[in-house]
Design an enzyme around this catalytic site. Structure first.
Site, PDB file in Angstrom:
ATOM      1  N   VAL A 294      38.446   6.493  37.641  1.00  0.00           N
ATOM      2  CA  VAL A 294      37.959   7.008  36.356  1.00  0.00           C
ATOM      3  C   VAL A 294      39.019   7.938  35.793  1.00  0.00           C
ATOM      4  O   VAL A 294      39.509   8.829  36.492  1.00  0.00           O
ATOM      5  CB  VAL A 294      36.612   7.749  36.527  1.00  0.00           C
ATOM      6  CG1 VAL A 294      36.215   8.446  35.232  1.00  0.00           C
ATOM      7  CG2 VAL A 294      35.520   6.778  36.949  1.00  0.00           C
TER       8      VAL A 294
ATOM      9  N   GLY B 202      41.412  12.840  36.556  1.00  0.00           N
ATOM     10  CA  GLY B 202      41.020  11.498  36.997  1.00  0.00           C
ATOM     11  C   GLY B 202      40.416  11.589  38.392  1.00  0.00           C
ATOM     12  O   GLY B 202      40.491  12.631  39.043  1.00  0.00           O
ATOM     13  N   LYS B 203      39.823  10.543  38.835  1.00  0.00           N
ATOM     14  CA  LYS B 203      39.309  10.492  40.220  1.00  0.00           C
ATOM     15  C   LYS B 203      39.054   9.036  40.551  1.00  0.00           C
ATOM     16  O   LYS B 203      38.838   8.214  39.649  1.00  0.00           O
ATOM     17  CB  LYS B 203      38.009  11.274  40.340  1.00  0.00           C
ATOM     18  CG  LYS B 203      37.721  11.761  41.742  1.00  0.00           C
ATOM     19  CD  LYS B 203      38.458  13.062  42.038  1.00  0.00           C
ATOM     20  CE  LYS B 203      38.207  13.574  43.435  1.00  0.00           C
ATOM     21  NZ  LYS B 203      38.735  14.928  43.600  1.00  0.00           N
ATOM     22  N   GLY B 204      39.035   8.719  41.836  1.00  0.00           N
ATOM     23  CA  GLY B 204      38.771   7.333  42.207  1.00  0.00           C
ATOM     24  C   GLY B 204      38.215   7.268  43.607  1.00  0.00           C
ATOM     25  O   GLY B 204      37.916   8.293  44.219  1.00  0.00           O
TER      26      GLY B 204
ATOM     27  N   ASP C   9      41.240  12.871  48.933  1.00  0.00           N
ATOM     28  CA  ASP C   9      39.953  13.572  48.771  1.00  0.00           C
ATOM     29  C   ASP C   9      39.157  13.291  50.052  1.00  0.00           C
ATOM     30  O   ASP C   9      39.747  12.899  51.074  1.00  0.00           O
ATOM     31  CB  ASP C   9      39.228  13.080  47.507  1.00  0.00           C
ATOM     32  CG  ASP C   9      38.014  13.935  47.167  1.00  0.00           C
ATOM     33  OD1 ASP C   9      38.185  15.102  46.787  1.00  0.00           O
ATOM     34  OD2 ASP C   9      36.865  13.446  47.306  1.00  0.00           O
TER      35      ASP C   9
END
Ligand code: NAD
Length: 451
Positions: free
Chosen positions: A92, A137-139, A178
């Site tokens: 995202v 952002g992150k995923g 993460d």
């Protein structure tokens, strides 16, 4: 303590009454989920509360309420037994007004799109607050890394990289570790990307941070988030009449962030007396050696069974009398019941969004100070930024430089948060959002909206 402030448009906003506030109309207008306890709606609503207080232009609230891109991929991977399994992955990209998208990759069996959206949103706020030139952002991959062999994980990670390779890049979107992901995974991603991409530039390894030091990683990155938690505590505790060297503390989650926060806080003289993770809860009022516990966790997989402390119940863990409680596990773990049980003076959020708005209201009403995640855990992304700068300029900084630069960023972010609290007479979370939104608002004002 509860305070109420009048915003510029005349509405009364309670600085700690987020849980009781009316829902902002932008929640409905942008189609945010309406079910109770939805993490994304909770997270954005907290930002909208700060936006209301500072009278942020409406167009900005709208833009920030939803991410720019939500990418979902499905990809097959062959398991060691020859069978194929289909995996789901996410990336995202929330906002890139201040620079390339930046944020970690979560490898967890229970990761959902709304979690990833929330974490991407928080990255936009965090990067803005801590003053690095990134957006958010992150995923992640819906996978339990503990259930797979190293070779299966390597194939999963490399195939996921292939699936998103055209949506990331050293100048566009730079992932990092993460929950559930580590420097080895980052190395596989950098290596895979370097083969697949035509947009990698001079140093394709700059596509990702949190790499091993032997392959473009930065000294100090592994401990950076914990270091930042402790830098924030050292900066903020004196105004609460607490001395780090005299503090007792407990930690929820003893992975990267939890263990490093504990080890570094202990170096300052503080005493760890309780710890917990997915395997159990332990307590020892005389003190638990954080280095020794970290070694135990690395070899046994969790805190359960640690011989130099006693097993305790979840309730006893939360009720343990400490000065500082450091949540460093997953989101929404401190709801109202946990907030009522806590027996601490300060909560330092190492994890992202560990506190629900209702939980936070209870804590603030009880006089517990909450150091919000976008301030407290910004050390990880800050040293990721240093890693990226080193990759792009072919430099290798020494640890002293990394630590000193990190401390400068953390202290500055704390000052900005304090200044916003003074200006708007609000709690620290709202203040941190205000400070983050101020920088974004300045950028949007000069950029304008195309066309
Ligand atoms: P990690 O995978 O290294 O550790 C996660 C910890 O949470 C483990 O100790 C695990 O046992 C524990 N945990 C998981 N489920 C639990 C449960 N139900 N009850 C109790 N404990 C549970 O992950 P991490 O990198 O340390 O990340 C922890 C938090 O910090 C996450 O919210 C993450 O988004 C945030 N964060 C991480 C970084 C980073 O640099 N790694 C940076 C900023 C924020």
């Amino acid at each position: 303590m509860s305070t109420a402030t009048k915003s510029k448009n005349g509405k009364v906003a309670s600085s700690n009454g987020k849980a009781t506030m009316k829902q902002d109309p932008i929640v409905a207008e942008t189609g945010l989920p309406t079910e109770a306890n939805n993490l994304y709606t909770e997270t954005v609503s907290t930002m909208l509360h700060a936006a209301e207080l500072m009278n942020l232009p409406r167009y900005l609230r709208l833009i920030l309420a939803q991410p720019k891109n939500e990418i979902m991929v499905h990809f097959p991977v062959q398991m060691d037994n020859g069978q194929f399994k289909l995996f789901k992955g996410y990336r995202v990209q929330h906002n890139n007004a201040l620079g390339p998208y930046k944020g970690g990759l979560r490898f967890h069996h229970d990761v959902h799109l709304d979690d990833v959206k929330s974490l991407a949103f928080l990255m936009t706020m965090k990067c803005s607050l801590v003053g690095v030139p990134y957006g958010g952002g992150k995923g992640g991959i819906k996978v339990n890394p503990r259930e797979h062999s190293a070779s299966e994980m390597e194939r999963i990670v490399r195939r996921f990289t292939a699936a998103i390779a055209h949506n990331i890049g050293p100048d566009y979107d730079i992932p990092a570790p993460d929950v559930g992901s580590n420097s080895q995974h980052m190395a596989w991603i950098a290596d895979t990307f370097s083969f697949l991409s035509e947009i990698g530039g001079d140093n394709p390894a700059a596509v990702i941070t949190g790499k091993p030091v032997s392959y473009g990683g930065s000294l100090g990155r592994e401990k950076a988030t914990g270091q930042g938690v402790v830098d924030t505590l050292v900066e903020m505790l004196p105004e609460l009449k607490l001395k780090p060297e005299k503090c007792t503390f407990s930690v929820l989650g003893f992975g990267n962030v939890g263990s490093w926060s504990a080890k570094i806080f202990q170096e300052k003289g503080a005493k760890l007396t309780a710890a917990a993770d997915h395997t159990g809860f332990i307590i020892n009022e005389k003190g638990i050696d954080a280095d020794d516990l970290a070694k135990y966790v690395s070899s046994k997989g969790g805190v359960a069974g640690y011989p130099k402390a006693s097993k305790c119940s979840k309730d006893d863990f939360y009720k343990a009398k400490v000065d500082v409680f450091i949540p460093a596990a997953l989101e929404q773990m401190i709801k109202e019941p946990e907030a009522h049980m806590l027996n601490c003076k300060v909560v330092a959020e190492g994890a992202n969004a560990p506190t629900t708005p209702a939980g936070e209201k209870v804590m603030l009403d009880r006089g517990i100070e909450v150091l919000p995640a976008i301030l407290c855990n910004a050390g990880g992304v800050t040293v990721s930024y240093f890693e990226w700068v080193q990759n792009k300029t072919f430099q290798a900084w020494d640890l002293e430089k990394v630590d000193a630069e990190l401390n400068k960023h953390m202290v500055k972010a704390a000052h900005k948060t304090r200044a916003a609290r003074g200006q708007y007479k609000c709690d620290l979370r709202t203040a941190a959002y205000v400070a983050a939104l101020q920088r974004l608002a300045e950028a949007y004002e000069v950029r304008g909206i195309f066309p």
